[in-house]
Design a protein around this motif. Structure first.
Motif, short mmCIF file in Angstrom:
data_model
loop_
_atom_site.label_atom_id
_atom_site.label_comp_id
_atom_site.label_asym_id
_atom_site.label_seq_id
_atom_site.Cartn_x
_atom_site.Cartn_y
_atom_site.Cartn_z
N PHE A 138 45.80 50.35 46.87
CA PHE A 138 45.47 49.21 46.02
C PHE A 138 46.68 48.30 45.81
N ASP A 139 47.87 48.88 45.80
CA ASP A 139 49.08 48.07 45.68
C ASP A 139 49.29 47.22 46.94
N VAL A 140 49.06 47.84 48.10
CA VAL A 140 49.22 47.11 49.36
C VAL A 140 48.18 46.00 49.47
N LEU A 188 34.49 50.63 48.53
CA LEU A 188 33.67 49.61 47.87
C LEU A 188 34.48 48.85 46.82
N LEU A 189 35.34 49.55 46.12
CA LEU A 189 36.21 48.89 45.15
C LEU A 189 37.14 47.89 45.86
N ILE A 190 37.70 48.31 46.97
CA ILE A 190 38.62 47.46 47.72
C ILE A 190 37.90 46.24 48.28
N ASP A 232 44.05 44.92 40.61
CA ASP A 232 44.53 45.75 39.50
C ASP A 232 43.37 46.45 38.80
N GLN A 233 42.28 45.72 38.59
CA GLN A 233 41.11 46.32 37.95
C GLN A 233 40.50 47.40 38.85
N SER A 238 36.28 39.15 45.57
CA SER A 238 36.56 38.49 44.29
C SER A 238 37.78 37.60 44.38
N GLU A 239 38.82 38.11 45.03
CA GLU A 239 40.05 37.33 45.18
C GLU A 239 39.84 36.14 46.10
#
Length: 201
Positions: free
Chosen positions: A86-88, A153-155, A172-173, A161-162
């Motif tokens: 998620f950071d990457v 799915l989150l990614i 972040d969410q 969204s972005e």
């Protein structure tokens, strides 16, 4: 080492397909960007569809190599690597050239499952989820494939969204939700969309 004409055409096509969209990019524009002719382009890529598939396969190889290297540079242990994903993703989405995921975009432009462009896009996410599932297994997840799908799915949602609204904070969410999902999976919790017992803690 100078690139050959075939590589130059593919590079020009890749930049245009990603920045402008596949259907919006014509062969004439690609030939012009590569400083060549349509005849030379068709010598290496007999159709635009073949050029699109070549672009996606090259993108798949390059992105996965880059992505795994970034993860490995940030974390050593499997659980830390799951969160480093998620950071990457967040850092990637912050670059000015970000135009979403090339594979999500391509699948949206070619929605029929039997289309080669759609198939290559789906294959990318199959491999991506396989990578996450392997890390989940190393962590001792009770349901590694399900956890991989949930995290993917989150990614994917964060990316879209972005793309729709820059600086959305979606990554972040998504990471906060991932922390709960990973904790639930490692604790042997039931395979639910979100471990509600953790949310209540």
């Amino acid at each position: 080492m100078p690139i050959n004409l075939q590589e130059k055409i593919l590079q020009a096509a890749s930049e245009l397909f990603y920045s402008q969209g596949i259907r919006a990019t014509g062969v004439d524009a690609i030939a012009k960007a590569a400083n060549t002719t349509k005849m030379s382009l068709y010598k290496y890529f007999p159709s635009k569809d073949e050029l699109v598939v070549a672009f996606l396969r090259k993108r798949d190889e390059d992105f996965r190599l880059w992505f795994v290297a970034q993860i490995d540079s940030k974390a050593d242990m499997p659980k830390a690597k799951l969160l480093a994903i998620f950071d990457v993703v967040s850092e990637w989405m912050a670059i000015p050239e970000f135009r979403g995921c090339a594979f999500i975009n391509a699948a949206a432009e070619f929605p029929l499952e039997g289309n080669p462009v759609h198939q290559v896009s789906a294959e990318f996410y199959d491999k991506f989820r396989g990578y996450i599932a392997d890390l989940a297994r190393q962590c001792g997840s009770t349901h590694p494939e399900s956890l991989a799908l949930q995290l993917s799915l989150l990614i994917e949602g964060a990316i879209v969204s972005e793309q729709m609204k820059r600086r959305s904070g979606a990554a972040d969410q998504a990471k906060q939700a991932a922390i709960l999902l990973i904790a639930g999976s490692l604790d042997g919790a039931p395979n639910t969309p979100l471990p509600t017992h953790n949310l209540q803690d």
